[in-house]
Design a protein around this motif. Structure first.
Motif, PDB file in Angstrom:
ATOM      1  N   ARG A   1      -3.804   3.643   2.654  1.00 36.37           N
ATOM      2  CA  ARG A   1      -2.565   3.447   3.399  1.00 36.37           C
ATOM      3  C   ARG A   1      -2.836   3.398   4.903  1.00 36.37           C
ATOM      4  NH1 ARG A   1      -0.248   5.924  -1.246  1.00 36.37           N
ATOM      5  NH2 ARG A   1      -1.191   7.945  -0.764  1.00 36.37           N
TER       6      ARG A   1
ATOM      7  N   ALA B   1       0.810  -1.217   0.000  1.00 37.36           N
ATOM      8  CA  ALA B   1       0.000   0.000   0.000  1.00 37.36           C
ATOM      9  C   ALA B   1       0.844   1.268   0.000  1.00 37.36           C
ATOM     10  CB  ALA B   1      -0.939   0.008   1.200  1.00 37.36           C
ATOM     11  N   SER B   2       1.994   1.243   0.686  1.00 35.23           N
ATOM     12  CA  SER B   2       2.762   2.478   0.823  1.00 35.23           C
ATOM     13  C   SER B   2       4.211   2.368   0.381  1.00 35.23           C
ATOM     14  CB  SER B   2       2.728   2.952   2.286  1.00 35.23           C
ATOM     15  OG  SER B   2       3.214   1.943   3.152  1.00 35.23           O
TER      16      SER B   2
ATOM     17  N   LEU C   1      -3.573   0.703  -6.360  1.00 30.96           N
ATOM     18  CA  LEU C   1      -2.643   1.658  -5.757  1.00 30.96           C
ATOM     19  C   LEU C   1      -1.218   1.137  -5.805  1.00 30.96           C
ATOM     20  CD1 LEU C   1      -2.472   4.343  -4.081  1.00 30.96           C
ATOM     21  CD2 LEU C   1      -2.608   2.904  -2.045  1.00 30.96           C
TER      22      LEU C   1
ATOM     23  N   GLU D   1       0.119   4.548  -8.595  1.00 32.75           N
ATOM     24  CA  GLU D   1      -0.578   5.475  -7.706  1.00 32.75           C
ATOM     25  C   GLU D   1      -1.298   6.573  -8.479  1.00 32.75           C
ATOM     26  OE1 GLU D   1       1.498   7.083  -4.417  1.00 32.75           O
ATOM     27  OE2 GLU D   1       2.533   5.211  -3.925  1.00 32.75           O
TER      28      GLU D   1
ATOM     29  N   ALA E   1      -5.293   7.196  -8.549  1.00 31.03           N
ATOM     30  CA  ALA E   1      -5.877   8.455  -8.085  1.00 31.03           C
ATOM     31  C   ALA E   1      -6.835   9.026  -9.126  1.00 31.03           C
ATOM     32  CB  ALA E   1      -4.771   9.451  -7.768  1.00 31.03           C
TER      33      ALA E   1
ATOM     34  N   GLY F   1      -5.816   7.169  -1.961  1.00 32.54           N
ATOM     35  CA  GLY F   1      -4.598   6.517  -1.514  1.00 32.54           C
ATOM     36  C   GLY F   1      -4.301   6.695  -0.047  1.00 32.54           C
TER      37      GLY F   1
END
Length: 295
Positions: free
Chosen positions: A186, A31-32, A168, A172, A176, A182
């Protein structure tokens, strides 16, 4: 034959605990794009909260508070890491190392040399079948882990949330443009990773282990090779890697007397040895995909 069955069951139970921890590593990375090295200290925090609160709140109440406490790891992502998203990719990861050191130091100070019990309802009860003795805590671990992992995989595969996380992870900017939020995803990923770390801590502190001590958080380091050899960021890889590492470590413990030629403490290095051997043959991990770049 009995030793083999006992080893297989122990490996499966250990693999389930590692799966909960490795899923946290993989989900946060997916996710991040951050390797959260504070995951071990979050695990210790969740276990510590259960051990100190169960007398006043009961086991279930203590677990609920601990789940909320470790889910608050999302605050770290929202208030700190989110501001560093445009920094070099290593900066957020290095920051999690600093957080891990601070949190582990404080928890180690509070725990000291004590071994804390979680007050779990299974106690030291065991079940005997097929010639092997199995603690009820490990049966509960299997059931709870299968339920949690099954629910997670179903949500990840078929829900809009899972689709959004996968989008994502891939791109990203495109996600978006398609309306994927996003920052919210996260936050969800960090919170869910904290929740799974607490569940893992509950079973790591339960019988047949003596309880929770200041070194329990380091067990997360054994789950990190499981996530890496499965393919960091791959949910299926985290599960497969956890089973491989769990079985390998249980085998090293169960057959230690036949492996004395390799020296003592083999079980402690087996996760890393397996990771190195797998990555030498398949650098992207068992289920990881190769990165493509244009030149």
């Amino acid at each position: 034959m009995t030793t083999l069955l006992q080893t297989l069951f122990n490996g499966l139970a250990l693999g389930c605990v590692y799966a909960l921890i490795a899923l946290g590593f993989s989900l946060v990375h997916k996710a991040s794009h951050v390797v959260n090295f504070a995951h071990g200290s979050l695990l210790l925090l969740g276990g510590y909260l259960v051990t100190v609160l169960h007398d006043d709140l009961g086991f279930a109440g203590a677990v609920l508070v601990a789940l909320a406490g470790t889910a608050a790891a999302a605050v770290l992502e929202a208030l700190v890491l989110r501001r560093l998203r445009r920094s070099a990719s290593a900066v957020p990861t290095i920051l999690t190392i600093g957080v891990d050191i601070l949190l582990l130091t404080e928890l180690a100070r509070r725990i000291g040399g004590e071994v804390l019990r979680s007050g779990d309802p299974w106690g030291a009860d065991v079940v005997t079948f097929a010639g092997i003795t199995v603690p009820e805590t490990r049966i509960a671990c299997l059931v709870v882990t299968l339920a949690l992992v099954g629910a997670f995989l179903a949500a990840f595969r078929w829900s809009r949330w899972g689709l959004a996380v996968r989008a994502l992870s891939l791109d990203e900017e495109a996600a978006a443009l398609m309306g994927v939020r996003g920052n919210r995803l996260r936050t969800h990923a960090w919170a869910l990773a904290g929740v799974m770390a607490t569940v893992a801590a509950v079973f790591l502190a339960a019988f047949p282990t003596p309880g929770l001590d200041r070194g329990t958080g380091h067990i997360a380091l054994a789950a990190f090779p499981a996530a890496v050899l499965g393919g960091l960021g791959s949910v299926g890889g985290a599960l497969l890697g956890s089973l491989v590492v769990g079985m390998a470590e249980a085998t090293a413990v169960g057959y230690q007397q036949h492996l004395d030629v390799l020296g003592g403490g083999l079980a402690d290095i087996v996760p890393y040895l397996v990771m190195v051997l797998v990555l030498m043959a398949r650098p992207q991990g068992l289920l990881g995909s190769k990165e493509l770049s244009r030149v």
